[in-house]
Write a protein that holds these residues in place. Sequence first.
Motif, PDB file in Angstrom:
ATOM      1  N   ILE A 101       0.839  -1.206   0.000  1.00  0.00           N
ATOM      2  CA  ILE A 101       0.000   0.000   0.000  1.00  0.00           C
ATOM      3  C   ILE A 101       0.869   1.248   0.000  1.00  0.00           C
ATOM      4  O   ILE A 101       0.646   2.182  -0.783  1.00  0.00           O
ATOM      5  N   MET A 102       1.880   1.288   0.856  1.00  0.00           N
ATOM      6  CA  MET A 102       2.728   2.478   0.943  1.00  0.00           C
ATOM      7  C   MET A 102       3.517   2.716  -0.337  1.00  0.00           C
ATOM      8  O   MET A 102       3.816   3.866  -0.674  1.00  0.00           O
ATOM      9  N   SER A 103       3.838   1.661  -1.081  1.00  0.00           N
ATOM     10  CA  SER A 103       4.542   1.862  -2.351  1.00  0.00           C
ATOM     11  C   SER A 103       3.639   2.583  -3.360  1.00  0.00           C
ATOM     12  O   SER A 103       4.121   3.335  -4.200  1.00  0.00           O
ATOM     13  N   ILE A 104       2.344   2.387  -3.252  1.00  0.00           N
ATOM     14  CA  ILE A 104       1.404   3.105  -4.114  1.00  0.00           C
ATOM     15  C   ILE A 104       1.174   4.520  -3.592  1.00  0.00           C
ATOM     16  O   ILE A 104       1.114   5.474  -4.366  1.00  0.00           O
ATOM     17  N   VAL A 105       1.056   4.667  -2.281  1.00  0.00           N
ATOM     18  CA  VAL A 105       0.809   5.988  -1.689  1.00  0.00           C
ATOM     19  C   VAL A 105       1.868   6.994  -2.123  1.00  0.00           C
ATOM     20  O   VAL A 105       1.547   8.137  -2.464  1.00  0.00           O
ATOM     21  N   GLY A 106       3.124   6.592  -2.147  1.00  0.00           N
ATOM     22  CA  GLY A 106       4.191   7.499  -2.579  1.00  0.00           C
ATOM     23  C   GLY A 106       3.981   8.013  -3.987  1.00  0.00           C
ATOM     24  O   GLY A 106       4.193   9.193  -4.274  1.00  0.00           O
ATOM     25  N   VAL A 107       3.519   7.141  -4.870  1.00  0.00           N
ATOM     26  CA  VAL A 107       3.258   7.555  -6.251  1.00  0.00           C
ATOM     27  C   VAL A 107       2.050   8.488  -6.300  1.00  0.00           C
ATOM     28  O   VAL A 107       2.069   9.505  -7.007  1.00  0.00           O
ATOM     29  N   LEU A 108       1.002   8.181  -5.528  1.00  0.00           N
ATOM     30  CA  LEU A 108      -0.189   9.039  -5.523  1.00  0.00           C
ATOM     31  C   LEU A 108       0.159  10.447  -5.049  1.00  0.00           C
ATOM     32  O   LEU A 108      -0.325  11.439  -5.614  1.00  0.00           O
ATOM     33  N   VAL A 115      -4.394  11.904  -0.434  1.00  0.00           N
ATOM     34  CA  VAL A 115      -4.464  10.495  -0.049  1.00  0.00           C
ATOM     35  C   VAL A 115      -5.314  10.326   1.209  1.00  0.00           C
ATOM     36  O   VAL A 115      -5.141  11.029   2.198  1.00  0.00           O
ATOM     37  N   TYR A 116      -6.226   9.356   1.129  1.00  0.00           N
ATOM     38  CA  TYR A 116      -7.144   9.054   2.228  1.00  0.00           C
ATOM     39  C   TYR A 116      -6.958   7.607   2.662  1.00  0.00           C
ATOM     40  O   TYR A 116      -6.873   6.708   1.825  1.00  0.00           O
ATOM     41  N   SER A 117      -6.937   7.372   3.966  1.00  0.00           N
ATOM     42  CA  SER A 117      -6.707   6.020   4.459  1.00  0.00           C
ATOM     43  C   SER A 117      -7.906   5.410   5.159  1.00  0.00           C
ATOM     44  O   SER A 117      -7.989   4.209   5.303  1.00  0.00           O
ATOM     45  N   GLY A 118      -8.805   6.195   5.653  1.00  0.00           N
ATOM     46  CA  GLY A 118      -9.871   5.654   6.478  1.00  0.00           C
ATOM     47  C   GLY A 118      -9.539   5.802   7.942  1.00  0.00           C
ATOM     48  O   GLY A 118     -10.416   5.850   8.792  1.00  0.00           O
ATOM     49  N   GLY A 119      -8.268   5.868   8.236  1.00  0.00           N
ATOM     50  CA  GLY A 119      -7.712   6.218   9.523  1.00  0.00           C
ATOM     51  C   GLY A 119      -8.296   5.599  10.775  1.00  0.00           C
ATOM     52  O   GLY A 119      -9.376   5.057  10.780  1.00  0.00           O
ATOM     53  N   ALA A 120      -7.551   5.698  11.829  1.00  0.00           N
ATOM     54  CA  ALA A 120      -7.990   5.207  13.127  1.00  0.00           C
ATOM     55  C   ALA A 120      -8.896   6.208  13.826  1.00  0.00           C
ATOM     56  O   ALA A 120      -9.620   5.853  14.746  1.00  0.00           O
ATOM     57  N   ALA A 121      -8.889   7.461  13.391  1.00  0.00           N
ATOM     58  CA  ALA A 121      -9.679   8.502  14.046  1.00  0.00           C
ATOM     59  C   ALA A 121     -11.175   8.227  13.956  1.00  0.00           C
ATOM     60  O   ALA A 121     -11.943   8.732  14.776  1.00  0.00           O
ATOM     61  N   LEU A 122     -11.596   7.418  13.007  1.00  0.00           N
ATOM     62  CA  LEU A 122     -13.021   7.120  12.843  1.00  0.00           C
ATOM     63  C   LEU A 122     -13.453   5.912  13.669  1.00  0.00           C
ATOM     64  O   LEU A 122     -14.610   5.503  13.607  1.00  0.00           O
TER      65      LEU A 122
END
Length: 163
Positions: A101-108, A115-122
């Motif tokens: 996932i992180m290898s794609i995030v860097g390109v995005l 970039v949105y993850s869904g995060g732990a805050a929710l």
Amino acid sequence: MKIGIIYYTHGGHTQEMAEQIAEGIKSKDIEVRLFSLDDQLDDNYLNDCVGIIFGTPTYVATSHWRVVEWLTSNKSVKLGGKLGGCFATAHYAQGGSDSAIMSIVGVLLTKGMLVYSGGAALGKPFIHHGPVALDAEGTHYEEAKKMFTIFGERFANKALELF
């Protein structure tokens, strides 16, 4: 409002999880289309999207080369300013799905996506980098389907908030 999901699948698991995400997006009355990298992508549709989610199976602790190839060679779909997200499938918990996932995030990020993850805050389920489904870890694969649907809902909600 439109959202696209672009993925590569080898055995069908990544496609199945893309379909789960799409169900979550549709629950928010947003148009969503899935695109396999084995098929022709609709560049016009993707350019009209406010968000695009990328899915990959995990290979040697990174994303599949077909996903990275599309991201780095694509010249017809403009990604800048769109909401971006990622998900992965893998066999084992230590198989490198977070690295994939992180290898794609860097390109995005390089392409100018938000970039949105869904995060732990929710709250639960905690989706730190993006959802992951593991097919060789007991019942994780089947249980993960709900998390992927929730990720789709959260991604759609963020798209509605931003756009």
